[in-house]
Design a protein around this motif. Sequence first.
Motif, PDB file in Angstrom:
ATOM      1  N   ALA A  32      36.294 -30.009  15.129  1.00 42.05           N
ATOM      2  CA  ALA A  32      34.937 -30.455  14.822  1.00 42.05           C
ATOM      3  C   ALA A  32      33.962 -29.701  15.726  1.00 42.05           C
ATOM      4  CB  ALA A  32      34.806 -31.963  15.053  1.00 42.05           C
ATOM      5  N   SER A  34      31.915 -29.910  18.198  1.00 44.34           N
ATOM      6  CA  SER A  34      31.475 -30.722  19.328  1.00 44.34           C
ATOM      7  C   SER A  34      32.368 -30.431  20.524  1.00 44.34           C
ATOM      8  CB  SER A  34      31.538 -32.209  18.977  1.00 44.34           C
ATOM      9  OG  SER A  34      31.295 -33.012  20.111  1.00 44.34           O
ATOM     10  N   MET A 149      30.984 -34.537   8.567  1.00 46.19           N
ATOM     11  CA  MET A 149      30.691 -33.788   9.789  1.00 46.19           C
ATOM     12  C   MET A 149      30.514 -32.325   9.436  1.00 46.19           C
ATOM     13  SD  MET A 149      33.412 -35.536  12.436  1.00 46.19           S
ATOM     14  CE  MET A 149      32.951 -34.433  13.781  1.00 46.19           C
ATOM     15  N   ALA A 152      33.079 -29.273  10.341  1.00 44.92           N
ATOM     16  CA  ALA A 152      34.431 -29.727  10.668  1.00 44.92           C
ATOM     17  C   ALA A 152      35.452 -28.874   9.932  1.00 44.92           C
ATOM     18  CB  ALA A 152      34.595 -31.193  10.307  1.00 44.92           C
ATOM     19  N   ARG A 249      39.319 -31.394  18.101  1.00 45.60           N
ATOM     20  CA  ARG A 249      38.429 -32.374  18.701  1.00 45.60           C
ATOM     21  C   ARG A 249      38.813 -33.809  18.350  1.00 45.60           C
ATOM     22  NH1 ARG A 249      37.994 -28.735  21.229  1.00 45.60           N
ATOM     23  NH2 ARG A 249      36.174 -27.505  21.836  1.00 45.60           N
ATOM     24  N   PHE A 369      29.851 -37.715  18.012  1.00 42.55           N
ATOM     25  CA  PHE A 369      29.691 -36.593  17.095  1.00 42.55           C
ATOM     26  C   PHE A 369      28.364 -36.599  16.337  1.00 42.55           C
ATOM     27  CE2 PHE A 369      34.367 -37.509  17.128  1.00 42.55           C
ATOM     28  CZ  PHE A 369      34.715 -36.436  17.934  1.00 42.55           C
ATOM     29  N   THR A 371      27.409 -38.519  13.948  1.00 44.28           N
ATOM     30  CA  THR A 371      27.531 -38.880  12.535  1.00 44.28           C
ATOM     31  C   THR A 371      26.487 -39.933  12.194  1.00 44.28           C
ATOM     32  OG1 THR A 371      29.908 -38.532  12.770  1.00 44.28           O
ATOM     33  CG2 THR A 371      29.155 -39.595  10.748  1.00 44.28           C
TER      34      THR A 371
END
Length: 395
Positions: A32, A34, A149, A152, A249, A369, A371
């Motif tokens: 992901a 992040s 995401m 991702a 992640r 994250f 979201t």
Amino acid sequence: MLNRRLFLKSSALIGCSAAAHPLLSSIAFASAPSENRLVVIILRGAMDGLDVFQPYGDPQLRKLRQTISLGPDKGAHDLDGFFALHPALSSLLPLWKAGELGFVPSVSTPYRDKRSHFDGQDMLEAGTGTDLDLDRQRDGWLNRLLHNMPGAQSETAYSVGTEDMRILAGDAPAKSWAPEIDLRISSQAQMLLQHVYHDDPLFREAGSEAMEIAGQGVEGNREDKEGGPTRDARALAHFAASRLNEETRIATFSLPGWDSHARQGAVLERALLRLADAILTLRKDLGGNWPKTTVLAMTEFGRTARENGSGGTDHGTGGSMLVAGGAVRGGTVLGKWPGLGESDLYAGRDLMPVADIRAYAAWAMRDLFGTSRDALETSVFPGLDMGENPRIIRG
């Protein structure tokens, strides 16, 4: 030796013990965009949160339990003057003191009354709110998270174990492998297997996936010579950390063995030692990435408030969620306590859930994250009302 049994995705296991079998485990990954890490540990078999985080300050506990959950007088570790930590988790006390370990009491999924391991685990991993939603929702909440995401990389997802993990089931592809099988095979053997399975539509893809995973180091930490009953949990955590230190992640794996109808002291001790070693392995191996890591240990439902006649507890409703990691707001109780009085219990027998466990997972993903709340409440966890932020993440 590899054979076709390696690639079977299910077995004919039947009954309560199958869903909580001590040999069933699995692991999955996804990348992901992040720097934060999320590890979800599914505790299969229904962990007794009242014994893990013992509310010894509630006078009703002693009336309900005579041989388990006996508080600091019998070896549990006082946490805050009301709750005590089970002795088998003593190795995690430094994390509590460092603010890297906490727990949420009295939580559950919306699953009620039927008390089936299989249905409860499906509800937990699917992230749905009702049985009807469960029938309609064939994928898992982490899989749906990936679709919400941007950036991702779901193609890096793996499922390793003797049973599928619904939590990552869905459109994002996943690969499966049985961890007790040694996949270290020579290049010549790989070529032979590819030739044997080339014209077999049932096993060609599975064989290719197995050999791909074999090159990823799934077999665990070869430097771990200690052995013992927690070695499998350490191997899962070691492999998860190795991936999380790279592009991964999000990792999820399961630790079974929590069904404690009888002799709960022995059953729970074994399971808790495995959980503690998994968390400590993650902390050690993640190193500088531990401060950016959140671990959520979740179980399908809790157990009865009353001890049964076999020194154990039966299937219940409200349970506890353990949180750990350098990113969590630990060293504290992250939630509310409903009490254990007769009028406080759910159906007169279970710890009353006062919060939806999905809300805690949703807020963790919101804070880790970014979201959106709308995506979390409508897509990732359909029908969820997240409520106010419980702030389990530092910040």
